[in-house]
Each structure stands twice: as structure tokens, then as C-alpha cells.
Design a protein around this motif. Sequence first.
Motif, PDB file in Angstrom:
ATOM      1  N   GLU A 160      18.842  18.237  25.902  1.00  0.00           N
ATOM      2  CA  GLU A 160      17.495  18.043  26.468  1.00  0.00           C
ATOM      3  C   GLU A 160      16.626  19.280  26.282  1.00  0.00           C
ATOM      4  O   GLU A 160      15.434  19.169  26.014  1.00  0.00           O
ATOM      5  CB  GLU A 160      17.582  17.675  27.950  1.00  0.00           C
ATOM      6  CG  GLU A 160      17.786  16.212  28.204  1.00  0.00           C
ATOM      7  CD  GLU A 160      16.672  15.351  27.619  1.00  0.00           C
ATOM      8  OE1 GLU A 160      15.517  15.455  28.060  1.00  0.00           O
ATOM      9  OE2 GLU A 160      16.978  14.566  26.714  1.00  0.00           O
ATOM     10  N   ARG A 190      15.564  19.207  22.717  1.00  0.00           N
ATOM     11  CA  ARG A 190      14.573  18.129  22.525  1.00  0.00           C
ATOM     12  C   ARG A 190      13.202  18.534  23.026  1.00  0.00           C
ATOM     13  O   ARG A 190      12.195  18.350  22.345  1.00  0.00           O
ATOM     14  CB  ARG A 190      15.041  16.854  23.239  1.00  0.00           C
ATOM     15  CG  ARG A 190      14.151  15.642  22.966  1.00  0.00           C
ATOM     16  CD  ARG A 190      14.627  14.431  23.737  1.00  0.00           C
ATOM     17  NE  ARG A 190      14.306  14.527  25.144  1.00  0.00           N
ATOM     18  CZ  ARG A 190      13.085  14.266  25.662  1.00  0.00           C
ATOM     19  NH1 ARG A 190      12.097  13.906  24.875  1.00  0.00           N
ATOM     20  NH2 ARG A 190      12.886  14.368  26.950  1.00  0.00           N
ATOM     21  N   HIS A 191      13.154  19.114  24.219  1.00  0.00           N
ATOM     22  CA  HIS A 191      11.866  19.542  24.782  1.00  0.00           C
ATOM     23  C   HIS A 191      11.212  20.606  23.916  1.00  0.00           C
ATOM     24  O   HIS A 191       9.994  20.562  23.677  1.00  0.00           O
ATOM     25  CB  HIS A 191      12.051  20.060  26.210  1.00  0.00           C
ATOM     26  CG  HIS A 191      12.142  18.979  27.230  1.00  0.00           C
ATOM     27  ND1 HIS A 191      11.039  18.356  27.765  1.00  0.00           N
ATOM     28  CD2 HIS A 191      13.216  18.379  27.800  1.00  0.00           C
ATOM     29  CE1 HIS A 191      11.417  17.433  28.624  1.00  0.00           C
ATOM     30  NE2 HIS A 191      12.745  17.428  28.666  1.00  0.00           N
ATOM     31  N   VAL A 221      10.298  13.065  19.448  1.00  0.00           N
ATOM     32  CA  VAL A 221      11.711  13.426  19.427  1.00  0.00           C
ATOM     33  C   VAL A 221      12.358  12.640  20.558  1.00  0.00           C
ATOM     34  O   VAL A 221      12.179  12.953  21.726  1.00  0.00           O
ATOM     35  CB  VAL A 221      11.910  14.946  19.622  1.00  0.00           C
ATOM     36  CG1 VAL A 221      13.383  15.299  19.564  1.00  0.00           C
ATOM     37  CG2 VAL A 221      11.123  15.733  18.586  1.00  0.00           C
ATOM     38  N   THR A 222      13.103  11.607  20.202  1.00  0.00           N
ATOM     39  CA  THR A 222      13.609  10.683  21.216  1.00  0.00           C
ATOM     40  C   THR A 222      14.924  11.128  21.839  1.00  0.00           C
ATOM     41  O   THR A 222      15.169  10.853  23.012  1.00  0.00           O
ATOM     42  CB  THR A 222      13.781   9.275  20.628  1.00  0.00           C
ATOM     43  OG1 THR A 222      14.651   9.348  19.502  1.00  0.00           O
ATOM     44  CG2 THR A 222      12.430   8.707  20.204  1.00  0.00           C
ATOM     45  N   GLU A 223      15.781  11.797  21.064  1.00  0.00           N
ATOM     46  CA  GLU A 223      17.084  12.218  21.593  1.00  0.00           C
ATOM     47  C   GLU A 223      17.645  13.320  20.728  1.00  0.00           C
ATOM     48  O   GLU A 223      17.406  13.370  19.525  1.00  0.00           O
ATOM     49  CB  GLU A 223      18.052  11.026  21.598  1.00  0.00           C
ATOM     50  CG  GLU A 223      19.404  11.329  22.176  1.00  0.00           C
ATOM     51  CD  GLU A 223      20.360  10.145  22.134  1.00  0.00           C
ATOM     52  OE1 GLU A 223      21.494  10.326  22.609  1.00  0.00           O
ATOM     53  OE2 GLU A 223      20.003   9.068  21.634  1.00  0.00           O
ATOM     54  N   VAL A 224      18.408  14.210  21.350  1.00  0.00           N
ATOM     55  CA  VAL A 224      19.164  15.232  20.630  1.00  0.00           C
ATOM     56  C   VAL A 224      20.601  15.167  21.131  1.00  0.00           C
ATOM     57  O   VAL A 224      20.842  15.279  22.328  1.00  0.00           O
ATOM     58  CB  VAL A 224      18.581  16.648  20.849  1.00  0.00           C
ATOM     59  CG1 VAL A 224      19.469  17.690  20.194  1.00  0.00           C
ATOM     60  CG2 VAL A 224      17.162  16.733  20.317  1.00  0.00           C
ATOM     61  N   VAL A 230      19.253  15.249  15.671  1.00  0.00           N
ATOM     62  CA  VAL A 230      17.931  15.043  16.267  1.00  0.00           C
ATOM     63  C   VAL A 230      17.404  13.691  15.810  1.00  0.00           C
ATOM     64  O   VAL A 230      17.231  13.457  14.612  1.00  0.00           O
ATOM     65  CB  VAL A 230      16.958  16.165  15.846  1.00  0.00           C
ATOM     66  CG1 VAL A 230      15.594  15.949  16.479  1.00  0.00           C
ATOM     67  CG2 VAL A 230      17.518  17.528  16.198  1.00  0.00           C
TER      68      VAL A 230
END
Length: 132
Positions: free
Chosen positions: A19, A22-23, A46-49, A60
Amino acid sequence: MRTNQTTEGRSVRLLRVGEQVRHKLADILMRGDVHDDVLAKHPVSVTEVRMSPDLRHAMVFVKPMLGREEEIVLKALRTNTAYLQSEIAKAVNLKYAAKLRFELDESFDEGARIDALLNSPTVRRDLDEEDV
């Protein structure tokens, strides 16, 4: 030894670091810090890491807004991977800089496909028969 695992089996630490990455990536892309014409024209979500267990690799998942020219945007992100990795390494305090690997997030397309199936006349008819 006790580990903090979520229901999916991934540790809380992996999720927390994912998270953070991702942020930071979303922030970099939103501000336009990457000097790339393709990324400047196409907003990217960016939906998910997903972090590897050793935190050295990060998968990513991205989705260009409006879903246009996905392959071109993905190529631009892969071209600028070195810059993005260095920025993530500065922002997220880890022992090693995570290697980023960009992939298209297909979950929205899959959700739309399932929604279309559920709203099809044959499935709708079957569901209405169960209500009787």
C-alpha cells in the motif's frame, strides 16, 4: 513463531508495504513527475501492488483511465521503471529497493464480463424462476 497472516495468506507487512508503494506511485503519476509524453496524456490508476515475501519485487497493477491505449501506457511505464524505482526507494524505507514490474489490471474487465453475464436474459430468467 507467530506470523500475522490475512485470510488470503499474505502477511500484514507485505500488504502494508504494498500500500505504501501504491500510494507513492499514484502520487508520482498524479503529479506528473515522470517526464513522458504518453504518461502526461493518459492518467493512470495504480489499483494494487503485490510485494514478494522478501520485499525485493513488486507487481504493480495499473489501469489507464478510460481504458484507452493500455499497451502504449504500459510500455511507457516500463520504459520509466528505473526512475520510478529510485523514487520509491527514497520514499519507502526498505533494506532493498523493490524491482517494479508493471501489469495491466484485468479485474475491471472481468467484473464487467460477469455483470453482463448476470444481466443476460437467460440468467435473468433462471433467477426469476427461483424467486417463484
